[in-house]
Enzyme design. Structure first.
Site, PDB file in Angstrom:
ATOM      1  N   HIS A  17       0.840  -1.202   0.000  1.00 48.85           N
ATOM      2  CA  HIS A  17       0.000   0.000   0.000  1.00 48.85           C
ATOM      3  C   HIS A  17       0.873   1.249   0.000  1.00 48.85           C
ATOM      4  O   HIS A  17       0.615   2.205  -0.731  1.00 48.85           O
ATOM      5  CB  HIS A  17      -0.887   0.061   1.256  1.00 48.85           C
ATOM      6  CG  HIS A  17      -1.960  -0.960   1.324  1.00 48.85           C
ATOM      7  ND1 HIS A  17      -2.178  -1.698   2.457  1.00 48.85           N
ATOM      8  CD2 HIS A  17      -2.888  -1.362   0.424  1.00 48.85           C
ATOM      9  CE1 HIS A  17      -3.195  -2.515   2.259  1.00 48.85           C
ATOM     10  NE2 HIS A  17      -3.641  -2.342   1.030  1.00 48.85           N
ATOM     11  N   LYS A  41     -18.299  -5.549   8.328  1.00 45.50           N
ATOM     12  CA  LYS A  41     -17.075  -6.316   8.088  1.00 45.50           C
ATOM     13  C   LYS A  41     -16.267  -6.365   9.374  1.00 45.50           C
ATOM     14  O   LYS A  41     -16.023  -5.346  10.008  1.00 45.50           O
ATOM     15  CB  LYS A  41     -16.263  -5.648   6.977  1.00 45.50           C
ATOM     16  CG  LYS A  41     -15.067  -6.437   6.532  1.00 45.50           C
ATOM     17  CD  LYS A  41     -14.408  -5.752   5.349  1.00 45.50           C
ATOM     18  CE  LYS A  41     -13.177  -6.501   4.915  1.00 45.50           C
ATOM     19  NZ  LYS A  41     -12.490  -5.827   3.812  1.00 45.50           N
ATOM     20  N   ARG A  90      -1.801  -5.947  -8.253  1.00 45.51           N
ATOM     21  CA  ARG A  90      -0.755  -6.929  -7.996  1.00 45.51           C
ATOM     22  C   ARG A  90      -0.691  -7.990  -9.082  1.00 45.51           C
ATOM     23  O   ARG A  90       0.356  -8.572  -9.331  1.00 45.51           O
ATOM     24  CB  ARG A  90      -0.991  -7.617  -6.646  1.00 45.51           C
ATOM     25  CG  ARG A  90      -0.834  -6.680  -5.466  1.00 45.51           C
ATOM     26  CD  ARG A  90      -1.281  -7.328  -4.191  1.00 45.51           C
ATOM     27  NE  ARG A  90      -2.715  -7.619  -4.327  1.00 45.51           N
ATOM     28  CZ  ARG A  90      -3.418  -8.350  -3.494  1.00 45.51           C
ATOM     29  NH1 ARG A  90      -2.845  -8.910  -2.472  1.00 45.51           N
ATOM     30  NH2 ARG A  90      -4.706  -8.543  -3.678  1.00 45.51           N
ATOM     31  N   SER A 127      -3.197  -7.446   2.753  1.00 47.44           N
ATOM     32  CA  SER A 127      -3.601  -7.279   4.154  1.00 47.44           C
ATOM     33  C   SER A 127      -4.074  -8.605   4.733  1.00 47.44           C
ATOM     34  O   SER A 127      -3.816  -8.915   5.897  1.00 47.44           O
ATOM     35  CB  SER A 127      -4.710  -6.232   4.274  1.00 47.44           C
ATOM     36  OG  SER A 127      -4.213  -4.953   3.980  1.00 47.44           O
TER      37      SER A 127
END
Length: 146
Positions: A17, A41, A90, A127
């Protein structure tokens, strides 16, 4: 480009990030790192902890600001005068997902999207992977900013 936003949950913020934030800060007059607060979440870190981690990691970048939002990114962007969404990629799977979002952002909010491919040394970091290492009591120092 004027005002960009780099949205995410950043649970936690990773070196990947940070690489996108650093590169993005050179593209925009102002880059807002927008932490999504989704109460449905279950995050490992609280919203306040995530905001503090990012502020600390970005403290030397004068044109980077950190904020949180709930709801739709297009509403946050409109309320904050933001016209471009910055996203890191990515792999091809990320591209497919982000391309769909980019179309929605443009159709509903006239937000442009800019994609930056991750550098090779960051392309495997997520993450989710870092959270799993934390849960397993493993060293994460090479995956997160100091």
């Amino acid at each position: 480009m004027k005002n960009g936003v780099f949205p995410g949950s950043f649970d936690p913020i990773t070196s990947g990030h940070m690489e996108i934030i650093k590169r993005g800060s050179r593209l925009f007059e102002t880059l807002t790192v927008a932490v999504c607060n989704n109460p449905e979440k279950k995050s490992l870190f609280s919203l306040n902890d995530r905001l503090e981690m990012i502020k600390n990691a970005c403290r030397d970048m004068k044109n980077v600001r950190v904020a949180s939002f709930e709801g739709l990114l297009i509403d946050f962007a409109e309320e904050n005068g933001i016209d471009t969404v910055l996203r890191g990629l990515r792999n091809a799977r990320d591209f497919d997902y982000e391309k769909e979002l980019a179309d929605i952002y443009y159709d509903t909010g006239r937000l442009e999207s800019v994609f930056l491919p991750s550098r090779g040394e960051y392309s495997h970091i997520s993450s989710g992977m870092v959270r799993e290492l934390i849960r397993g009591n493993k060293d994460i120092s090479k995956y997160i900013p100091k």
